[in-house]
Design a protein around this motif. Structure first.
Motif, PDB file in Angstrom:
ATOM      1  N   GLN A 126     -11.690  -5.530   2.246  1.00 64.07           N
ATOM      2  CA  GLN A 126     -10.043  -5.833   2.101  1.00 64.07           C
ATOM      3  C   GLN A 126      -9.536  -4.810   0.977  1.00 64.07           C
ATOM      4  O   GLN A 126      -8.388  -4.441   1.500  1.00 64.07           O
ATOM      5  CB  GLN A 126      -9.710  -7.296   1.928  1.00 64.07           C
ATOM      6  N   GLN A 144      -9.357  -1.497   2.560  1.00 65.73           N
ATOM      7  CA  GLN A 144      -8.094  -1.300   3.553  1.00 65.73           C
ATOM      8  C   GLN A 144      -6.895  -1.523   2.836  1.00 65.73           C
ATOM      9  O   GLN A 144      -5.984  -0.561   3.231  1.00 65.73           O
ATOM     10  CB  GLN A 144      -8.177  -2.476   4.629  1.00 65.73           C
ATOM     11  N   PHE A 145      -6.529  -1.981   1.982  1.00 68.43           N
ATOM     12  CA  PHE A 145      -5.576  -2.386   1.078  1.00 68.43           C
ATOM     13  C   PHE A 145      -5.163  -0.929   0.382  1.00 68.43           C
ATOM     14  O   PHE A 145      -3.999  -0.451   0.509  1.00 68.43           O
ATOM     15  CB  PHE A 145      -5.528  -3.382  -0.027  1.00 68.43           C
ATOM     16  N   LYS A 149       2.685  -5.362   5.937  1.00 69.58           N
ATOM     17  CA  LYS A 149       1.387  -5.534   6.014  1.00 69.58           C
ATOM     18  C   LYS A 149       0.495  -5.447   4.497  1.00 69.58           C
ATOM     19  O   LYS A 149      -0.183  -6.353   4.458  1.00 69.58           O
ATOM     20  CB  LYS A 149       0.901  -4.508   6.960  1.00 69.58           C
ATOM     21  N   GLU A 180       1.098  -9.045   3.039  1.00 68.09           N
ATOM     22  CA  GLU A 180       0.323  -9.858   3.402  1.00 68.09           C
ATOM     23  C   GLU A 180      -1.221  -9.673   2.964  1.00 68.09           C
ATOM     24  O   GLU A 180      -1.768 -10.536   2.633  1.00 68.09           O
ATOM     25  CB  GLU A 180       0.318  -9.925   4.989  1.00 68.09           C
ATOM     26  N   MET A 181      -1.613  -8.535   2.972  1.00 66.84           N
ATOM     27  CA  MET A 181      -3.026  -8.070   2.538  1.00 66.84           C
ATOM     28  C   MET A 181      -3.205  -8.606   0.923  1.00 66.84           C
ATOM     29  O   MET A 181      -4.110  -9.109   0.813  1.00 66.84           O
ATOM     30  CB  MET A 181      -3.362  -6.801   2.767  1.00 66.84           C
ATOM     31  N   ASN A 240      -3.373 -12.240   0.894  1.00 68.24           N
ATOM     32  CA  ASN A 240      -4.780 -12.701   1.252  1.00 68.24           C
ATOM     33  C   ASN A 240      -5.948 -12.451   0.108  1.00 68.24           C
ATOM     34  O   ASN A 240      -6.761 -13.341  -0.155  1.00 68.24           O
ATOM     35  CB  ASN A 240      -5.047 -12.145   2.459  1.00 68.24           C
TER      36      ASN A 240
END
Length: 116
Positions: free
Chosen positions: A10, A13-14, A98, A101-102, A105
């Motif tokens: 994650q 990806q971030f 996005k 949100e990431m 999370n």
């Protein structure tokens, strides 16, 4: 504390999404400069006598064009640039949402790790 593989994924990806956001922001800035240049050119064109010779740059060449055609071309270019800016602004908005949100999370997952 070792970061679990799923959280590391994650985070990767971030970071990629952050780079994408930066690229979109730079593209928007580039288009804004082009809009400003086009608006300035159009203003100058509008100050010019309609009977004056007008030239358009095509690569390394200057080509003589009709005044009315030059105005029309500049207006079309300006309209296209403004549409491109709107499209990129929407893309930037989606990417930023996005990212938020990431981030939420990832923070929740990291806090869950600390609670263990």
């Amino acid at each position: 504390m070792e970061i679990p593989e799923n959280i590391q994924h994650q985070l990767n990806q971030f970071q990629q999404l952050q780079q994408q956001a930066q690229a979109v922001t730079m593209q928007i800035q580039n288009v804004e400069v082009q809009i400003q240049e086009s608006e300035t050119a159009l203003e100058e064109l509008n100050k010019t006598d309609e009977n004056a010779e007008v030239f358009k740059q095509a690569g390394n060449l200057l080509i003589k064009v009709d005044y009315a055609q030059a105005v029309e071309d500049m207006n079309e270019k300006l309209e296209t640039l403004k549409l491109r800016k709107q499209t990129m602004a929407r893309q930037e908005e989606r990417v930023m949402k996005k990212l938020e949100e990431m981030q939420t999370n990832i923070q929740a997952a990291m806090q869950g790790l600390q609670g263990e």
